[in-house]
Every structure is written in structure tokens, then in C-alpha cells.
Design a protein around this motif. Structure first.
Motif, PDB file in Angstrom:
ATOM      1  N   ARG A 170       0.843  -1.199   0.000  1.00 15.70           N
ATOM      2  CA  ARG A 170       0.000   0.000   0.000  1.00 15.70           C
ATOM      3  C   ARG A 170       0.876   1.246   0.000  1.00 15.70           C
ATOM      4  O   ARG A 170       1.977   1.231   0.549  1.00 15.70           O
ATOM      5  CB  ARG A 170      -0.926   0.003   1.220  1.00 15.70           C
ATOM      6  N   ILE A 171       0.359   2.304  -0.616  1.00 15.84           N
ATOM      7  CA  ILE A 171       1.073   3.580  -0.696  1.00 15.84           C
ATOM      8  C   ILE A 171       0.232   4.664  -0.028  1.00 15.84           C
ATOM      9  O   ILE A 171      -0.964   4.799  -0.313  1.00 15.84           O
ATOM     10  CB  ILE A 171       1.333   3.976  -2.162  1.00 15.84           C
ATOM     11  N   TYR A 172       0.856   5.427   0.862  1.00 15.99           N
ATOM     12  CA  TYR A 172       0.195   6.562   1.516  1.00 15.99           C
ATOM     13  C   TYR A 172       0.882   7.854   1.074  1.00 15.99           C
ATOM     14  O   TYR A 172       2.097   7.996   1.238  1.00 15.99           O
ATOM     15  CB  TYR A 172       0.285   6.449   3.036  1.00 15.99           C
ATOM     16  N   THR A 173       0.117   8.776   0.515  1.00 18.07           N
ATOM     17  CA  THR A 173       0.662  10.072   0.113  1.00 18.07           C
ATOM     18  C   THR A 173      -0.208  11.186   0.696  1.00 18.07           C
ATOM     19  O   THR A 173      -1.377  10.972   1.050  1.00 18.07           O
ATOM     20  CB  THR A 173       0.732  10.213  -1.420  1.00 18.07           C
ATOM     21  N   ALA A 174       0.357  12.385   0.791  1.00 14.67           N
ATOM     22  CA  ALA A 174      -0.352  13.526   1.351  1.00 14.67           C
ATOM     23  C   ALA A 174      -1.354  14.093   0.341  1.00 14.67           C
ATOM     24  O   ALA A 174      -1.242  13.872  -0.865  1.00 14.67           O
ATOM     25  CB  ALA A 174       0.652  14.603   1.762  1.00 14.67           C
ATOM     26  N   ASP A 175      -2.334  14.853   0.868  1.00 13.20           N
ATOM     27  CA  ASP A 175      -3.412  15.372   0.027  1.00 13.20           C
ATOM     28  C   ASP A 175      -2.880  16.247  -1.107  1.00 13.20           C
ATOM     29  O   ASP A 175      -3.353  16.163  -2.244  1.00 13.20           O
ATOM     30  CB  ASP A 175      -4.387  16.189   0.878  1.00 13.20           C
ATOM     31  N   GLY A 176      -1.916  17.110  -0.804  1.00  9.35           N
ATOM     32  CA  GLY A 176      -1.399  18.012  -1.826  1.00  9.35           C
ATOM     33  C   GLY A 176      -0.718  17.281  -2.962  1.00  9.35           C
ATOM     34  O   GLY A 176      -0.793  17.705  -4.122  1.00  9.35           O
ATOM     35  N   TRP A 177      -0.053  16.165  -2.658  1.00  4.51           N
ATOM     36  CA  TRP A 177       0.571  15.394  -3.728  1.00  4.51           C
ATOM     37  C   TRP A 177      -0.492  14.725  -4.595  1.00  4.51           C
ATOM     38  O   TRP A 177      -0.411  14.753  -5.830  1.00  4.51           O
ATOM     39  CB  TRP A 177       1.528  14.351  -3.157  1.00  4.51           C
ATOM     40  N   ARG A 178      -1.494  14.138  -3.955  1.00  6.11           N
ATOM     41  CA  ARG A 178      -2.537  13.449  -4.727  1.00  6.11           C
ATOM     42  C   ARG A 178      -3.325  14.427  -5.579  1.00  6.11           C
ATOM     43  O   ARG A 178      -3.753  14.095  -6.692  1.00  6.11           O
ATOM     44  CB  ARG A 178      -3.484  12.695  -3.790  1.00  6.11           C
ATOM     45  N   ALA A 179      -3.520  15.638  -5.082  1.00  6.72           N
ATOM     46  CA  ALA A 179      -4.339  16.608  -5.816  1.00  6.72           C
ATOM     47  C   ALA A 179      -3.631  17.150  -7.044  1.00  6.72           C
ATOM     48  O   ALA A 179      -4.208  17.198  -8.139  1.00  6.72           O
ATOM     49  CB  ALA A 179      -4.757  17.745  -4.885  1.00  6.72           C
ATOM     50  N   ASP A 180      -2.373  17.582  -6.868  1.00  7.29           N
ATOM     51  CA  ASP A 180      -1.714  18.226  -8.016  1.00  7.29           C
ATOM     52  C   ASP A 180      -0.207  18.027  -8.036  1.00  7.29           C
ATOM     53  O   ASP A 180       0.516  18.809  -8.647  1.00  7.29           O
ATOM     54  CB  ASP A 180      -2.042  19.722  -8.062  1.00  7.29           C
ATOM     55  N   GLY A 181       0.296  16.974  -7.381  1.00  6.76           N
ATOM     56  CA  GLY A 181       1.729  16.712  -7.412  1.00  6.76           C
ATOM     57  C   GLY A 181       2.543  17.801  -6.749  1.00  6.76           C
ATOM     58  O   GLY A 181       3.625  18.156  -7.237  1.00  6.76           O
ATOM     59  N   ASP A 182       2.053  18.339  -5.631  1.00 11.92           N
ATOM     60  CA  ASP A 182       2.736  19.418  -4.937  1.00 11.92           C
ATOM     61  C   ASP A 182       4.142  18.979  -4.519  1.00 11.92           C
ATOM     62  O   ASP A 182       4.293  18.052  -3.726  1.00 11.92           O
ATOM     63  CB  ASP A 182       1.925  19.801  -3.688  1.00 11.92           C
TER      64      ASP A 182
END
Length: 316
Positions: free
Chosen positions: A182-194
Motif C-alpha cells: 500500500r502507498i500513503y501520500t499527502a493530500d497536496g501530492w494526490r491533488a496536483d503533485g505538490d
């Protein structure tokens, strides 16, 4: 540095809003199809025997033993010639620099020594664990479930077919191979690759009845560390089969980016940890600005603050 290279060897610039939207759309289509893309990264390459001879002794007197010591006997046929010198060491191969001693000067990159800290760093593989198949770097972090590793978010978008090998060296997996689940990423990365949230926590399945932290331990996750911390930087260059390490003082690139000047960190080192020498905590990963940097000699990390701490709490 970071480190997905373009075909011409240069790294992409920081994404604009348009390219971010396009990238998000591509990732969505890939995920919907149940596929994943691994970005294999480019790399730069740096680009007499002696034998003792026996000397015959003078004949001994007929009735009186010889006073001088006996000469050295000639070597027994088939016995090893212990006096023969070994051939000179050819030295390291171009892609594997000399192992870093404990007192390596700041800003010098060398092969990481095989020790407790370096064994927690490993390579991510797509497919078989074999030379040439690793594409990014990750490290084991301490967690309640004892099953988490840390890397850059830009390294992969789906878990299927990805394995992590801690302490990988020369085609060997001395502490096993661990399947990413499983991969966990932050909201900003998932939204627009911050790029200010270019970090990811990966869960791995047990192996041989043990969690990964039981096998090699884990580094604590450090947040809000001083911008001028001294850190050991680790990574697996795509064209090499040994990890490299460099120690230097970090600095602040901008509001949410940390930088470190360490030479010869090419493609494949993305996700490599910044380990605080004072605390042993991971305070960054190679990524962030320009996916880790646009030269091999300077690396970046998104700042580790409450966002990465919240991500660890979510991953458990």
C-alpha cells in the motif's frame, strides 16, 4: 539527486499548473486501468611477485655438527607458496566508489559502509530482485505496526509488483525481499503533485513470519528539525549495485524545501533518506524541488513538518 531522468539525461523542471493537471490525469487513467508506471532513472558514471630462493649450505664436518643454522628448505611440491605476494588490488569499479570511513569529510560521496544504519536503507525493485532492476531508494521507519518504509512520492503510483530490499548489495538480498502492499501520500501530492509534499509511506507485507522492522530495525521520523542540521544522505544510483553515502550540513532552499550539497547523487537515488547525525531520525528524502534537483551535486527534500507526521499516523 532525483530523480527521474528524461531520455536526454536532464531532469524535469518544477511542474507548472498545466503540467501538474496533465500529470494528474495520466496518473488517474493509469490507476483506473489497474496499471502502474515505474520511472527507471538515468545515471552518470564517473567515468611484482617475489619468491625467496633457498641457498645451499656448505657440507658439514664429518664428525662435528655444523655450527651455522640449517638453510631454509625448498618448497614442498604442491604446497602453497606463502612467500608469494598477492596481485595488487585493482581498486573499486567506476560505479562503486570506495567505502566511506567513519570520518569521511563533509561533502564527500563514497560507498556506504555495511552497518546498522545503512541496512535500513534499500532499493525498490520492479520485477525480479536482480542487477539493473532497481529504480528508487527507500528506508525503514519506526512505526507501531513495524511494517513501514519511506520514499519519495514521485517514485511510484501503485504498489503492484514493487518490492523493497533493505541492505541490498551486489545482487544480494541479505535481509530478505519485502512486497509493497500500500502507498500513503499527502493530500497536496494526490491533488496536483505538490513538490512540497513529495514523500510517501509504503506498507510492506511480512516475510518469513516477521515484519521488516524486526529484521533491520527502523529510524524514527523527525519533524521540524533545524534547517542547518548535519545529515547523512543515502541512495542507490540506478547504474550501481551498492549504496552511496555523503554527510553534510543542510540548508533552507525556500519555505518548504531543504537542500544538501553532496556530489554524484544521480538517477535512482530518489527517496534516499536524510538521516540527522545528532538524533538518527530521518528528516527528509531526496525529492521535492525538481524531483530532487537538476544536478547530481545538490539534492532537495520537502520539509518534514506536521504533514508527514499526520501521514505516518494514518499509515499506522
Amino acid at each position: 539527486m532525483g530523480r527521474h531522468s528524461r531520455p536526454d539525461g536532464r531532469r524535469p523542471l518544477r511542474p507548472t499548473a498545466l503540467t501538474s493537471v496533465l500529470a494528474a490525469g495520466i496518473v488517474g487513467l493509469t490507476a483506473a486501468a489497474g496499471l502502474f508506471t515505474v520511472h527507471l532513472e538515468g545515471t552518470k558514471r564517473p567515468s611484482s611477485d617475489s619468491v625467496a630462493l633457498a641457498v645451499p649450505a656448505a657440507p658439514a664436518a664429518p664428525t662435528v655438527p655444523a655450527a651455522d643454522p640449517s638453510p631454509s628448505p625448498s618448497p614442498t611440491p604442491g604446497a602453497p607458496e606463502v612467500v608469494r605476494q598477492s596481485a595488487p588490488d585493482p581498486g573499486p569499479t567506476p560505479q562503486d566508489p570506495p567505502t566511506a570511513p567513519p570520518d569521511t569529510p563533509l561533502g564527500v560521496t563514497a560507498t556506504a559502509p555495511d552497518d546498522t544504519e545503512s541496512r535500513r536503507v534499500g532499493a525498490l525493485f520492479s520485477g525480479a530482485v536482480a542487477p539493473g532492476n532497481h529504480f528508487c531508494t527507500a528506508s525503514v521507519i519506526d512505526s507501531p505496526g513495524r511494517n513501514l518504509i519511506l520514499t519519495a512520492a514521485h517514485c511510484l503510483s501503485a504498489a503492484a509488483g514493487t518490492t523493497f530490499v533493505p541492505g541490498y548489495r551486489d545482487g544480494r538480498a541479505p535481509y530478505g525481499s519485502w512486497q509493497v502492499t500500500r502507498i500513503y501520500t499527502a493530500d497536496g501530492w494526490r491533488a496536483d503533485g505538490d513538490p512540497d509534499e513529495d514523500f510517501a509511506i509504503l506498507a510492506v507485507a511480512p516475510s518469513g513470519g516477521r515484519q521488516i522492522e524486526d529484521a533491520v530495525g527502523g529510524n524514527p521520523l523527525g519533524t521540524d528539525a533545524s534547517w542547518t542540521a548535519t545529515a547523512r544522505l543515502y541512495g542507490y544510483p540506478a547504474g550501481a549495485e551498492l549504496p552511496i553515502r555523503c554527510t553534510n550540513t543542510t540548508s533552507r532552499q525556500d519555505t518548504y524545501q531543504r537542500r544538501i550539497d553532496c556530489p554524484a547523487f544521480p538517477g535512482g537515488t530518489s527517496g534516499g533518506p536524510f538521516v540527522d547525525t545528532a538524533t538518527g531520525a530521518v528528516i527528509g528524502v531526496i525529492g521535492g524541488y525538481q524531483q530532487g534537483g537538476d544536478t547530481d551535486d545538490t539534492s532537495y527534500s520537502a520539509a518534514f513538518d506536521h504533514t508527514v507526521a499526520d501521514l505516518l499516523a494514518r499509515a499506522g
